[in-house]
Design a protein around this motif. Structure first.
Motif, PDB file in Angstrom:
ATOM      1  N   ALA A   1      13.075 -20.062 -12.111  1.00 28.61           N
ATOM      2  CA  ALA A   1      12.155 -18.963 -12.396  1.00 28.61           C
ATOM      3  C   ALA A   1      12.350 -17.828 -11.397  1.00 28.61           C
ATOM      4  CB  ALA A   1      10.707 -19.439 -12.344  1.00 28.61           C
ATOM      5  N   ALA A   2      12.380 -16.618 -11.927  1.00 33.55           N
ATOM      6  CA  ALA A   2      12.415 -15.428 -11.086  1.00 33.55           C
ATOM      7  C   ALA A   2      11.364 -14.478 -11.636  1.00 33.55           C
ATOM      8  CB  ALA A   2      13.797 -14.779 -11.114  1.00 33.55           C
ATOM      9  N   TRP A   3      10.284 -14.298 -10.885  1.00 31.20           N
ATOM     10  CA  TRP A   3       9.209 -13.389 -11.275  1.00 31.20           C
ATOM     11  C   TRP A   3       9.488 -12.051 -10.618  1.00 31.20           C
ATOM     12  CZ3 TRP A   3       4.692 -14.951 -14.055  1.00 31.20           C
ATOM     13  CH2 TRP A   3       4.706 -16.279 -14.424  1.00 31.20           C
ATOM     14  N   GLU A   4       9.977 -11.089 -11.379  1.00 28.96           N
ATOM     15  CA  GLU A   4      10.306  -9.775 -10.854  1.00 28.96           C
ATOM     16  C   GLU A   4       9.285  -8.784 -11.397  1.00 28.96           C
ATOM     17  OE1 GLU A   4      14.469  -8.806 -11.176  1.00 28.96           O
ATOM     18  OE2 GLU A   4      15.024 -10.886 -10.779  1.00 28.96           O
ATOM     19  N   LEU A   5       8.187  -8.629 -10.653  1.00 30.11           N
ATOM     20  CA  LEU A   5       7.055  -7.814 -11.070  1.00 30.11           C
ATOM     21  C   LEU A   5       7.055  -6.479 -10.350  1.00 30.11           C
ATOM     22  CD1 LEU A   5       4.429 -10.678 -10.814  1.00 30.11           C
ATOM     23  CD2 LEU A   5       5.659  -9.934 -12.858  1.00 30.11           C
ATOM     24  N   ARG A   6       6.533  -5.463 -11.023  1.00 32.63           N
ATOM     25  CA  ARG A   6       6.342  -4.144 -10.415  1.00 32.63           C
ATOM     26  C   ARG A   6       4.912  -3.709 -10.684  1.00 32.63           C
ATOM     27  NH1 ARG A   6      11.650  -0.365 -11.090  1.00 32.63           N
ATOM     28  NH2 ARG A   6      13.014  -1.754  -9.948  1.00 32.63           N
ATOM     29  N   ALA A   7       4.334  -3.030  -9.718  1.00 36.80           N
ATOM     30  CA  ALA A   7       2.968  -2.533  -9.862  1.00 36.80           C
ATOM     31  C   ALA A   7       2.987  -1.201 -10.609  1.00 36.80           C
ATOM     32  CB  ALA A   7       2.333  -2.358  -8.491  1.00 36.80           C
ATOM     33  N   ASN A   8       1.964  -0.980 -11.432  1.00 32.52           N
ATOM     34  CA  ASN A   8       1.813   0.286 -12.151  1.00 32.52           C
ATOM     35  C   ASN A   8       1.074   1.336 -11.324  1.00 32.52           C
ATOM     36  OD1 ASN A   8       3.102  -0.574 -14.475  1.00 32.52           O
ATOM     37  ND2 ASN A   8       1.242  -1.477 -15.298  1.00 32.52           N
ATOM     38  N   GLY A   9       0.516   0.921 -10.206  1.00 28.71           N
ATOM     39  CA  GLY A   9      -0.227   1.821  -9.339  1.00 28.71           C
ATOM     40  C   GLY A   9      -0.462   1.148  -8.008  1.00 28.71           C
ATOM     41  N   PRO A  10      -1.082   1.849  -7.082  1.00 32.49           N
ATOM     42  CA  PRO A  10      -1.355   1.244  -5.773  1.00 32.49           C
ATOM     43  C   PRO A  10      -2.367   0.117  -5.918  1.00 32.49           C
ATOM     44  CG  PRO A  10      -2.481   3.343  -5.956  1.00 32.49           C
ATOM     45  CD  PRO A  10      -1.624   3.201  -7.190  1.00 32.49           C
ATOM     46  N   PRO A  11      -2.402  -0.792  -4.960  1.00 32.49           N
ATOM     47  CA  PRO A  11      -3.384  -1.869  -5.042  1.00 32.49           C
ATOM     48  C   PRO A  11      -4.808  -1.331  -4.971  1.00 32.49           C
ATOM     49  CG  PRO A  11      -2.200  -1.969  -2.945  1.00 32.49           C
ATOM     50  CD  PRO A  11      -1.577  -0.888  -3.758  1.00 32.49           C
ATOM     51  N   SER A  12      -5.696  -1.942  -5.747  1.00 30.52           N
ATOM     52  CA  SER A  12      -7.105  -1.579  -5.704  1.00 30.52           C
ATOM     53  C   SER A  12      -7.792  -2.261  -4.519  1.00 30.52           C
ATOM     54  CB  SER A  12      -7.794  -1.970  -7.011  1.00 30.52           C
ATOM     55  OG  SER A  12      -7.576  -3.341  -7.294  1.00 30.52           O
ATOM     56  N   THR A  13      -7.244  -3.394  -4.093  1.00 33.09           N
ATOM     57  CA  THR A  13      -7.801  -4.158  -2.976  1.00 33.09           C
ATOM     58  C   THR A  13      -6.680  -4.854  -2.228  1.00 33.09           C
ATOM     59  OG1 THR A  13      -9.775  -4.652  -4.281  1.00 33.09           O
ATOM     60  CG2 THR A  13      -9.407  -6.009  -2.340  1.00 33.09           C
TER      61      THR A  13
ATOM     62  N   GLU B   1       0.816  -1.220   0.000  1.00 27.33           N
ATOM     63  CA  GLU B   1       0.000   0.000   0.000  1.00 27.33           C
ATOM     64  C   GLU B   1       0.851   1.272   0.000  1.00 27.33           C
ATOM     65  OE1 GLU B   1      -4.076  -1.612   2.157  1.00 27.33           O
ATOM     66  OE2 GLU B   1      -2.647  -0.487   3.373  1.00 27.33           O
ATOM     67  N   HIS B   2       2.000   1.247   0.677  1.00 23.86           N
ATOM     68  CA  HIS B   2       2.795   2.464   0.830  1.00 23.86           C
ATOM     69  C   HIS B   2       4.082   2.489   0.004  1.00 23.86           C
ATOM     70  CE1 HIS B   2       0.498   2.238   4.735  1.00 23.86           C
ATOM     71  NE2 HIS B   2       0.008   3.292   4.120  1.00 23.86           N
ATOM     72  N   HIS B   3       4.575   1.342  -0.405  1.00 23.92           N
ATOM     73  CA  HIS B   3       5.875   1.280  -1.091  1.00 23.92           C
ATOM     74  C   HIS B   3       5.794   0.574  -2.442  1.00 23.92           C
ATOM     75  CE1 HIS B   3       7.742   2.880   2.503  1.00 23.92           C
ATOM     76  NE2 HIS B   3       7.016   2.023   3.195  1.00 23.92           N
ATOM     77  N   TRP B   4       4.601   0.498  -3.025  1.00 25.92           N
ATOM     78  CA  TRP B   4       4.421  -0.222  -4.285  1.00 25.92           C
ATOM     79  C   TRP B   4       5.305   0.333  -5.399  1.00 25.92           C
ATOM     80  CZ3 TRP B   4       2.752   2.661  -8.361  1.00 25.92           C
ATOM     81  CH2 TRP B   4       2.098   3.863  -8.072  1.00 25.92           C
ATOM     82  N   ARG B   5       5.627   1.630  -5.354  1.00 28.75           N
ATOM     83  CA  ARG B   5       6.487   2.236  -6.388  1.00 28.75           C
ATOM     84  C   ARG B   5       7.927   1.733  -6.302  1.00 28.75           C
ATOM     85  NH1 ARG B   5       3.491   6.536  -4.577  1.00 28.75           N
ATOM     86  NH2 ARG B   5       2.286   7.661  -6.126  1.00 28.75           N
ATOM     87  N   GLU B   6       8.346   1.348  -5.103  1.00 32.22           N
ATOM     88  CA  GLU B   6       9.749   1.042  -4.834  1.00 32.22           C
ATOM     89  C   GLU B   6      10.104  -0.431  -4.958  1.00 32.22           C
ATOM     90  OE1 GLU B   6      11.018   3.066  -1.036  1.00 32.22           O
ATOM     91  OE2 GLU B   6       8.861   3.491  -1.008  1.00 32.22           O
TER      92      GLU B   6
END
Length: 193
Positions: free
Chosen positions: A54-66, A39-44
């Motif tokens: 396997a290495a899933w290195e995902l980043r969010a495009n915005g804050p979580p909706s839920t 919720e607070h550090h999704w950008r980082e």
């Protein structure tokens, strides 16, 4: 739970040295930790399972909706993309309950702050990892790395030590360590462990 701020040195599956700091695994603590990160550090952060092959290195495009709990699972949704992670008591459906053995397998049994060390025995990567009841990795959250450009992941010529702010904050909150650890700033360059 008594907090032990001393790391345990481990050799990871790929032969790298890891210093792991044990975190509490009660549902309230895990929910607080994960909510804070997403919720607070999704950008980082970068997140996903990192397992052999396997290495899933995902980043969010915005804050979580839920972000919500249901039947022991914390769900973090970013619109349609989402994940579920079992951090609490899991029973299954009323008409199809889960066996105690399966519930134990699914639930987080180990959580840790960790830093990966280089061959020179200095920190080069920082994160949070959760493991289920069979010791299988559920998720890794990679924290900002002072050696990597936040936009491109390319290696920086000069480390940006300000990128350890989240690591220092998590150490303060979860390990009750007020001062940053000079060891975290001891490496001169990035290299795989």
């Amino acid at each position: 739970m008594t907090i032990d701020a001393r790391p345990e040195r481990l050799i990871d599956e790929d032969g790298a040295t890891i210093e792991a700091f044990t975190l509490p695994v009660d549902p309230a603590s895990l929910e607080e930790l994960l909510r804070d990160l997403f919720e607070h550090h999704w950008r980082e952060i970068t997140f996903g399972p990192i397992i052999q092959g396997a290495a899933w290195e995902l980043r969010a495009n915005g804050p979580p909706s839920t972000v919500k709990m249901f039947d022991g699972y914390l769900t973090v949704a970013f619109g349609v993309p989402h994940f579920h992670i079992c951090i609490g008591e899991h029973r299954g459906a009323h008409n199809n309950p889960v066996s105690p053995e399966l519930a134990h397998h699914r639930r987080t049994s180990r959580a840790e702050l960790y830093r990966r060390l280089s061959q020179a025995d200095t920190p080069i990567s920082w994160g949070v990892r959760l493991f289920n009841g069979k010791g299988e990795q559920q998720i890794t959250v990679l924290l900002p790395n002072p050696f990597l450009d936040p936009d491109t992941d390319k290696i920086l010529k000069v480390p940006d030590w300000s990128r350890l702010a989240l690591w220092d904050r998590l150490r303060r909150r979860w390990l009750r360590l007020d001062a940053p650890d000079p060891f975290d700033r001891s490496a001169r360059r990035f290299g795989h462990g």
